[in-house]
Design a protein around this motif. Structure first.
Motif, PDB file in Angstrom:
ATOM      1  N   ALA A 110       0.825  -1.204   0.000  1.00  0.00           N
ATOM      2  CA  ALA A 110       0.000   0.000   0.000  1.00  0.00           C
ATOM      3  C   ALA A 110       0.863   1.260   0.000  1.00  0.00           C
ATOM      4  O   ALA A 110       0.574   2.225  -0.724  1.00  0.00           O
ATOM      5  CB  ALA A 110      -0.941  -0.003   1.197  1.00  0.00           C
ATOM      6  N   VAL A 111       1.934   1.237   0.783  1.00  0.00           N
ATOM      7  CA  VAL A 111       2.830   2.399   0.804  1.00  0.00           C
ATOM      8  C   VAL A 111       3.473   2.566  -0.578  1.00  0.00           C
ATOM      9  O   VAL A 111       3.574   3.675  -1.101  1.00  0.00           O
ATOM     10  CB  VAL A 111       3.918   2.254   1.901  1.00  0.00           C
ATOM     11  N   TYR A 112       3.850   1.460  -1.178  1.00  0.00           N
ATOM     12  CA  TYR A 112       4.442   1.518  -2.515  1.00  0.00           C
ATOM     13  C   TYR A 112       3.461   2.177  -3.489  1.00  0.00           C
ATOM     14  O   TYR A 112       3.802   3.104  -4.231  1.00  0.00           O
ATOM     15  CB  TYR A 112       4.797   0.104  -2.989  1.00  0.00           C
ATOM     16  N   SER A 113       2.223   1.717  -3.439  1.00  0.00           N
ATOM     17  CA  SER A 113       1.209   2.251  -4.355  1.00  0.00           C
ATOM     18  C   SER A 113       0.952   3.744  -4.120  1.00  0.00           C
ATOM     19  O   SER A 113       0.805   4.510  -5.054  1.00  0.00           O
ATOM     20  CB  SER A 113      -0.088   1.462  -4.196  1.00  0.00           C
ATOM     21  N   ALA A 114       0.916   4.119  -2.865  1.00  0.00           N
ATOM     22  CA  ALA A 114       0.572   5.507  -2.553  1.00  0.00           C
ATOM     23  C   ALA A 114       1.698   6.481  -2.855  1.00  0.00           C
ATOM     24  O   ALA A 114       1.464   7.681  -2.977  1.00  0.00           O
ATOM     25  CB  ALA A 114       0.159   5.628  -1.087  1.00  0.00           C
ATOM     26  N   THR A 115       2.915   5.965  -2.962  1.00  0.00           N
ATOM     27  CA  THR A 115       4.041   6.895  -3.084  1.00  0.00           C
ATOM     28  C   THR A 115       4.825   6.794  -4.385  1.00  0.00           C
ATOM     29  O   THR A 115       5.596   7.687  -4.692  1.00  0.00           O
ATOM     30  CB  THR A 115       5.048   6.686  -1.935  1.00  0.00           C
ATOM     31  N   GLY A 125      -5.681   2.545  -8.525  1.00  0.00           N
ATOM     32  CA  GLY A 125      -6.708   3.360  -7.864  1.00  0.00           C
ATOM     33  C   GLY A 125      -6.529   4.814  -8.255  1.00  0.00           C
ATOM     34  O   GLY A 125      -5.486   5.400  -7.998  1.00  0.00           O
ATOM     35  N   ASN A 126      -7.537   5.374  -8.915  1.00  0.00           N
ATOM     36  CA  ASN A 126      -7.311   6.748  -9.383  1.00  0.00           C
ATOM     37  C   ASN A 126      -7.284   7.754  -8.235  1.00  0.00           C
ATOM     38  O   ASN A 126      -6.557   8.724  -8.281  1.00  0.00           O
ATOM     39  CB  ASN A 126      -8.315   7.147 -10.471  1.00  0.00           C
ATOM     40  N   GLN A 127      -8.062   7.480  -7.192  1.00  0.00           N
ATOM     41  CA  GLN A 127      -8.024   8.384  -6.033  1.00  0.00           C
ATOM     42  C   GLN A 127      -6.622   8.396  -5.421  1.00  0.00           C
ATOM     43  O   GLN A 127      -6.082   9.433  -5.067  1.00  0.00           O
ATOM     44  CB  GLN A 127      -9.009   7.917  -4.966  1.00  0.00           C
ATOM     45  N   THR A 128      -6.079   7.202  -5.319  1.00  0.00           N
ATOM     46  CA  THR A 128      -4.763   7.061  -4.708  1.00  0.00           C
ATOM     47  C   THR A 128      -3.680   7.615  -5.624  1.00  0.00           C
ATOM     48  O   THR A 128      -2.877   8.447  -5.223  1.00  0.00           O
ATOM     49  CB  THR A 128      -4.473   5.569  -4.432  1.00  0.00           C
ATOM     50  N   GLN A 129      -3.711   7.158  -6.864  1.00  0.00           N
ATOM     51  CA  GLN A 129      -2.640   7.531  -7.775  1.00  0.00           C
ATOM     52  C   GLN A 129      -2.671   9.014  -8.112  1.00  0.00           C
ATOM     53  O   GLN A 129      -1.655   9.591  -8.447  1.00  0.00           O
ATOM     54  CB  GLN A 129      -2.697   6.690  -9.052  1.00  0.00           C
ATOM     55  N   LEU A 130      -3.856   9.616  -8.047  1.00  0.00           N
ATOM     56  CA  LEU A 130      -3.939  11.028  -8.396  1.00  0.00           C
ATOM     57  C   LEU A 130      -3.886  11.917  -7.164  1.00  0.00           C
ATOM     58  O   LEU A 130      -4.154  13.103  -7.232  1.00  0.00           O
ATOM     59  CB  LEU A 130      -5.202  11.286  -9.213  1.00  0.00           C
ATOM     60  N   ARG A 131      -3.600  11.290  -6.053  1.00  0.00           N
ATOM     61  CA  ARG A 131      -3.288  12.026  -4.837  1.00  0.00           C
ATOM     62  C   ARG A 131      -4.427  12.911  -4.346  1.00  0.00           C
ATOM     63  O   ARG A 131      -4.239  14.074  -4.058  1.00  0.00           O
ATOM     64  CB  ARG A 131      -2.026  12.858  -5.046  1.00  0.00           C
ATOM     65  N   PHE A 132      -5.604  12.330  -4.300  1.00  0.00           N
ATOM     66  CA  PHE A 132      -6.730  13.088  -3.770  1.00  0.00           C
ATOM     67  C   PHE A 132      -6.716  13.130  -2.255  1.00  0.00           C
ATOM     68  O   PHE A 132      -7.389  13.927  -1.646  1.00  0.00           O
ATOM     69  CB  PHE A 132      -8.053  12.502  -4.271  1.00  0.00           C
ATOM     70  N   TRP A 170      -0.163   7.815   2.621  1.00  0.00           N
ATOM     71  CA  TRP A 170       0.641   6.678   3.085  1.00  0.00           C
ATOM     72  C   TRP A 170       0.739   6.622   4.609  1.00  0.00           C
ATOM     73  O   TRP A 170       1.206   5.660   5.153  1.00  0.00           O
ATOM     74  CB  TRP A 170       2.037   6.739   2.464  1.00  0.00           C
ATOM     75  N   THR A 171       0.297   7.685   5.289  1.00  0.00           N
ATOM     76  CA  THR A 171       0.339   7.627   6.759  1.00  0.00           C
ATOM     77  C   THR A 171      -1.019   7.192   7.310  1.00  0.00           C
ATOM     78  O   THR A 171      -1.327   6.019   7.320  1.00  0.00           O
ATOM     79  CB  THR A 171       0.792   8.966   7.367  1.00  0.00           C
ATOM     80  N   ASP A 172      -1.838   8.157   7.711  1.00  0.00           N
ATOM     81  CA  ASP A 172      -3.065   7.792   8.417  1.00  0.00           C
ATOM     82  C   ASP A 172      -4.164   7.253   7.513  1.00  0.00           C
ATOM     83  O   ASP A 172      -5.119   6.654   7.989  1.00  0.00           O
ATOM     84  CB  ASP A 172      -3.606   9.012   9.182  1.00  0.00           C
ATOM     85  N   PHE A 173      -4.050   7.499   6.198  1.00  0.00           N
ATOM     86  CA  PHE A 173      -5.124   7.060   5.309  1.00  0.00           C
ATOM     87  C   PHE A 173      -4.698   5.899   4.407  1.00  0.00           C
ATOM     88  O   PHE A 173      -5.191   5.730   3.309  1.00  0.00           O
ATOM     89  CB  PHE A 173      -5.646   8.236   4.482  1.00  0.00           C
ATOM     90  N   ILE A 174      -3.777   5.100   4.914  1.00  0.00           N
ATOM     91  CA  ILE A 174      -3.269   3.986   4.119  1.00  0.00           C
ATOM     92  C   ILE A 174      -4.360   2.959   3.822  1.00  0.00           C
ATOM     93  O   ILE A 174      -4.334   2.296   2.780  1.00  0.00           O
ATOM     94  CB  ILE A 174      -2.068   3.310   4.851  1.00  0.00           C
ATOM     95  N   SER A 204       0.633   1.628   8.151  1.00  0.00           N
ATOM     96  CA  SER A 204       0.980   3.018   7.848  1.00  0.00           C
ATOM     97  C   SER A 204       2.478   3.195   7.680  1.00  0.00           C
ATOM     98  O   SER A 204       3.262   2.515   8.355  1.00  0.00           O
ATOM     99  CB  SER A 204       0.503   3.935   8.976  1.00  0.00           C
ATOM    100  N   TYR A 205       2.815   4.138   6.818  1.00  0.00           N
ATOM    101  CA  TYR A 205       4.223   4.483   6.682  1.00  0.00           C
ATOM    102  C   TYR A 205       4.709   5.101   7.989  1.00  0.00           C
ATOM    103  O   TYR A 205       4.015   5.903   8.604  1.00  0.00           O
ATOM    104  CB  TYR A 205       4.399   5.473   5.529  1.00  0.00           C
TER     105      TYR A 205
END
Lengths: 595, 409
Positions: free
Chosen positions: B29-34, B290-297, B302-306, B382-383
């Motif tokens: 998940a951290v990988y995907s979010a960052t 995930g477009n929400q994730t990948q587009l950084r909405f 990567w911390t509290d909303f992992i 979480s990261y």
């Protein structure tokens, strides 16, 4: 205390219960969100991250009948601001840079409040290069501010054509509401002329680019590599019936004058030249049509926005006389040789109606040539009002021509019913008729109707609805000229036409009122007119066609408040005829052979 | 078979597999979010390194003699308090709170490590020979032990972590045998106040629960009436108390109750988070899709909303697997605490459970919109190196007590 307290069954069970309770709560919430409400969240997620960016379809351009460009498009730099992303503290700086009135940006925002804040608003079109450079340099700081290259109309092809082409304007909210699928906020739409009549063909269809944006609406990339994008389709290029040469000459001739000109290809109804003077400068509308500009033009006493060719009505004056002759001949009231004695006028009851001179014993052809009023005063009394009105309507007067440019006036063809209404039953006499006999009085026509009438005379009673659209180009290869226009046919014998046409020929080529416009290589036939104007100087009129033997152009000219038609209107027609015919491909005009 | 059973008797393999799976899901998940993020790129590698360190500390914690923990509980507590004091003076300010201390390239959060100190020291205190959790002076000392780190953490300020400390302390006291009635007396106003945030219906339900428990405890009418009055007035005081919060805190509470009221302000995260999870559907949009994730909405996802990444990219299936792993872990910890004869160890394990469960309940609750937004990391996912290392060490300690569950002090 005993050890039993630690890990007592009750306390352990409370822990298990709380853990299970939280787990079950989460599971239910996830079922609700991810299964039951999945569709609605997916929609929100897509709306969130996929921005639909409209791509302007270039508007169709205008060609003249020889495929010379009349109006095209040129790129322009437009300033767009997206309110949600923009910091209004920059307002005054930007307003100063692009030289617009203080407060304009807020005004534009307020005006379009009902639309999404994420929708860019156009603040100024056609920025100059130094402005563009300034915005580029400060783009980092100016969030939500974009310079977008868009197309605007290019009118630099040497003709004004303001009343033919018409102008474009940003779509208003009422139209936008009705046509949501075809337009977006800030799009242009045709308001008058061809731009309005052929809006649907010209606008093409918009394209859309789907772009992935992040939470700050910053572009991240293309959605599905652009596979869902819709390319814009350019509007159809229109091939107009206008002849650029003739149009240019007509416009030049009307500089400083007020009036109008319509030239028609008689057999097809194609409008070759169309002028309403004064014109207005379309260039001023190209980038942005401000309310101020519209107001200024609307309140101009010269009424430049008003299309005189189709909407002003005038008494036709002596240009009517061929019609009188036609009725007389067709109804066998006169024949080619019937004469009337003119001693400078016509006595009717206790009133004397004047003529231009003492024409003596005169028959129909010289009566047209010399524009003898006496002949026609007498003739109309023999024709009678209602029969007269019937013929007039046959020739298109008192009715719209249904041409394709814009609204037009019907003109007035008075008949018994009309006079009964105007003056009361039995309150008017035959004397009222007399002035109708020379094209004066209540009888009123538009320049367009006169041109149609000239075309009918030129082509012996057959023409088509006047129009400016000849064909269109779809894509780059499909040219379509098969546009159907209605026939306009009047059932009059060829002999009658021959007689009046000979009269018209002599107006120019004999001893008539327009002999000074005679050309060495082209036989023009025509008729001058001077229509009395209660508000001032007479209007000068001329209708005509050429070449006489095989007419290719019919013209009607009205110049307001200048006096004699022969002097002021006929030379304009001559120049337009000359300009058109001399450039006509494959023309072999007989050098003047008839006297 | 014999040898396998012997190993399983010493090492709770299910707990180990559970935390390993959770850590792996967290890394994905951290990988995907960052991985497309301009500044957070590289967080994955840091997290991977932290995981490596965490496993080492896990095994150290698992292997050292279990009696050591009781001896070192007081020094650890004192040492971690020093860390909390230090952070106030030399801490780095990140997102408005001073919770970081750096030594060269390595930074860590003393408030994470202080959790170990608190749990060990509270366990030590609660299991002293003459302890009595119902004794007022003991309760007072427990409060002091808890409130010193809480006060220091509030100075950072980190409200979320402070709340966790209080809850850990309450749960450990509960486990150690405090009178259930007294416990109920302290907890019930908190629950009633929380319920009243959602309106009258939930308020009445919570009050019904309180009255039900009062019947269970069979106290006299005077006491019952006082408790009811106390609870009702707490709910009303809450409204009044909200006025004392800072505007942004008020907004958070408000947007938790109604996220769409301020969709671009305080409610933004909640809305976007729910959209991300909801749009994941049953199977999810796929890893890295995930477009929400990948587009950084979702800021700092990567911390509290992992958990959103899991919800969006792995869908309902991924979310349920993750939650199930946690539930397995928690029930296992309850079981270890129950079966550990060593009461110090049992209490420590309950402290560990309290810590992780609180983080889990608040974090996932806020991600799926059933709990207010309190910034707390999700254990193992979480990261954040400090959090991962501390959680892993704590599990190491718990498994150490499992290994020695038959020993008594």
């Amino acid at each position: 205390m005993s050890d039993k307290i630690f890990g007592s069954r009750l306390r352990r069970n409370i822990f298990i219960a709380v853990i299970i309770f939280v787990g079950v709560t989460f599971t239910f919430q996830l079922i609700k969100m991810q299964i039951l409400e999945h569709t609605s969240y997916t929609l929100q997620s897509d709306n969130n991250s996929i921005k639909k960016k409209p791509l302007q379809a270039p508007r169709g351009i205008f060609f003249d009948r020889n495929l010379d460009v009349l109006v095209s498009n040129k790129p322009t730099y437009n300033l767009h601001i997206t309110p949600e992303l923009y910091d209004t503290n920059f307002n005054s700086t930007i307003e100063q840079i692009i030289d617009i009135e203080k407060g304009t940006i807020n005004k534009i925002f307020d005006k379009n409040k009902i639309y999404s804040k994420y929708l860019p608003r156009i603040i100024k079109r056609d920025l100059n290069f130094s402005n563009v450079v300034w915005f580029e340099e400060h783009s980092e700081k100016l969030k939500g501010v974009e310079i977008i290259v868009e197309m605007q109309r290019d009118y630099s092809y040497g003709i004004k054509g303001s009343h033919i082409f018409g102008y474009l304007r940003e779509i208003n909210s009422i139209q936008l509401e009705k046509e949501k699928n075809n337009y977006d906020l800030g799009d242009f739409i045709g308001i008058s002329g061809i731009e309005r009549s052929y809006e649907k063909m010209l606008r093409g269809s918009k394209g859309y680019e789907f772009i992935l944006v992040d939470s700050r609406r910053k572009t991240i990339g293309r959605y599905l590599e652009g596979s869902q994008d819709i390319n814009p389709t350019k509007g159809k290029d229109l091939i107009l019936t206008i002849d650029k040469n003739a149009q240019q000459v007509a416009e030049t001739e009307f500089e400083g004058k007020t009036g109008s000109l319509v030239a028609i290809e008689p057999s097809t109804g194609e409008i070759l030249a169309y002028v309403s003077a004064p014109e207005y400068d379309l260039e001023a509308f190209a980038a942005y049509t401000s309310r101020e500009l519209i107001n200024k033009l609307s309140s101009d006493p010269q009424k430049p926005l008003f299309d005189r060719a189709a909407n002003s009505i005038y008494p036709p004056g002596s240009t009517y006389k061929m019609l009188g002759a036609i009725i007389g001949l067709e109804e066998k009231i006169i024949d080619e040789h019937s004469t009337v004695y003119c001693r400078g006028g016509f006595q009717f009851g206790n009133r004397f109606f004047k003529c231009h001179g003492n024409h003596g014993s005169i028959s129909v052809i010289p009566a047209i040539e010399k524009s003898c009023n006496t002949f026609f005063y007498k003739l109309i009394l023999d024709i009678g009002l209602d029969r007269w009105a019937r013929y007039l309507r046959m020739f298109g007067f008192g009715n719209k021509t249904s041409f394709d440019l814009s609204a037009e006036a019907k003109g007035i063809v008075p008949d018994t019913e009309y006079y009964d209404r105007a003056f009361g039953k039995n309150k008017w006499t035959k004397g009222t008729l007399v002035s109708l006999g020379i094209g004066q009085g209540e009888f009123s026509v538009t320049t367009l109707q006169l041109a149609q009438y000239a075309a009918l005379l030129a082509n012996s009673g057959r023409t088509k609805t006047p129009h400016v659209l000849q064909g269109y180009i779809e894509g780059i290869k499909n040219v379509d000229f098969n546009i159907d226009y209605k026939d306009k046919i009047v059932n009059i014998s060829q002999k009658t036409f021959d007689i009046v046409r000979e009269g018209m020929f002599k107006v120019v080529n004999g001893y008539g009122t327009a002999r000074h416009i005679k050309l060495p290589n082209i036989n023009i036939a025509g008729k001058t007119g001077t229509s009395q104007n209660p508000h001032g100087e007479d209007h000068a009129l001329f209708i005509g066609f050429a070449p006489y033997e095989n007419p290719k152009i019919a013209v009607a000219v009205i110049v307001e408040n200048v006096g004699f038609g022969g002097t002021h209107a006929a030379p304009i027609a001559q120049k337009v005829i000359k300009a058109y015919l001399e450039n006509l491909e494959g023309n072999n005009f007989p050098i003047s052979s008839v006297n | 078979m014999e040898s396998t059973n012997k190993i399983l008797d010493k090492f709770d393999i299910i707990v180990f597999i559970t935390i390993t799976l959770l850590t792996a899901i967290g890394l994905a998940a951290v990988y995907s979010a960052t991985y497309t993020h301009p500044t957070a790129y590289g967080n994955f590698n840091k997290q991977l390194f932290s995981a490596f360190i965490a496993y080492i500390l896990f095994f150290i914690a698992y292997l050292i003699p279990y009696k050591t923990y009781r001896f070192i509980s007081v020094p650890v507590y004192a040492f971690t308090l020093l860390g909390l004091v230090a952070v106030i003076f030399i801490g780095k300010t990140v997102y408005g709170s001073k919770s970081w201390v750096s030594f060269g390239p390595i930074g860590f959060q003393p408030s994470e490590f202080a959790k170990i100190g608190l749990i060990l020291f509270l366990a030590y205190f609660l299991t002293r020979k003459k302890r009595n959790p119902n004794n007022v002076s003991d309760l007072f000392l427990i409060s002091v032990i808890t409130l010193i780190p809480v006060g220091l953490i509030l100075l950072q300020p980190d409200m979320g972590t402070a709340i966790v400390y209080v809850i850990i302390s309450l749960i450990m006291v509960f486990w150690s045998g405090v009178d259930l009635f007294w416990f109920f007396l302290v907890i019930s106003p908190v629950i009633v106040v929380f319920a009243s945030l959602f309106g009258l219906a939930t308020f009445f339900i919570s009050m019904a629960l309180v009255i039900g428990l009062l019947i269970y405890f069979r106290r006299n009418i005077f006491v019952n009436a006082s408790i009811i009055v106390l609870n009702i007035s707490a709910a009303f005081l809450m409204d009044y108390g909200i006025n004392f919060l800072k505007p942004h805190q008020q907004k958070r509470i408000e947007s938790f109750i109604n996220p769409s009221a301020d969709p671009l302000g305080a409610g933004y995260n909640i809305m976007q988070t729910k959209v991300a999870i909801g749009s994941g559907g049953i199977m999810g949009k796929g890893f890295l899709h995930g477009n929400q994730t990948q587009l950084r909405f979702i800021p700092e996802q990567w911390t509290d909303f992992i958990f959103c990444v899991i919800g969006e990219e792995f869908g309902f299936v991924g979310s349920i697997i993750t939650i199930s792993l946690f539930i397995i872990l928690f029930i296992k910890l309850v079981s270890i605490a129950t079966h550990t004869k060593n009461i110090f160890g049992s209490t420590v394990v309950i402290g560990i459970l309290a810590l992780m469960f609180t983080h889990f309940a608040i974090n996932i609750g806020m991600n799926i919109g059933v709990a207010p937004v309190i910034g707390l990391p999700l254990p193992f996912l979480s990261y954040g190196g400090s959090s991962l290392i501390v959680n892993m060490t704590l599990i190491g300690i718990a498994l150490n007590f499992y290994k020695n569950r038959r020993e008594q002090i």
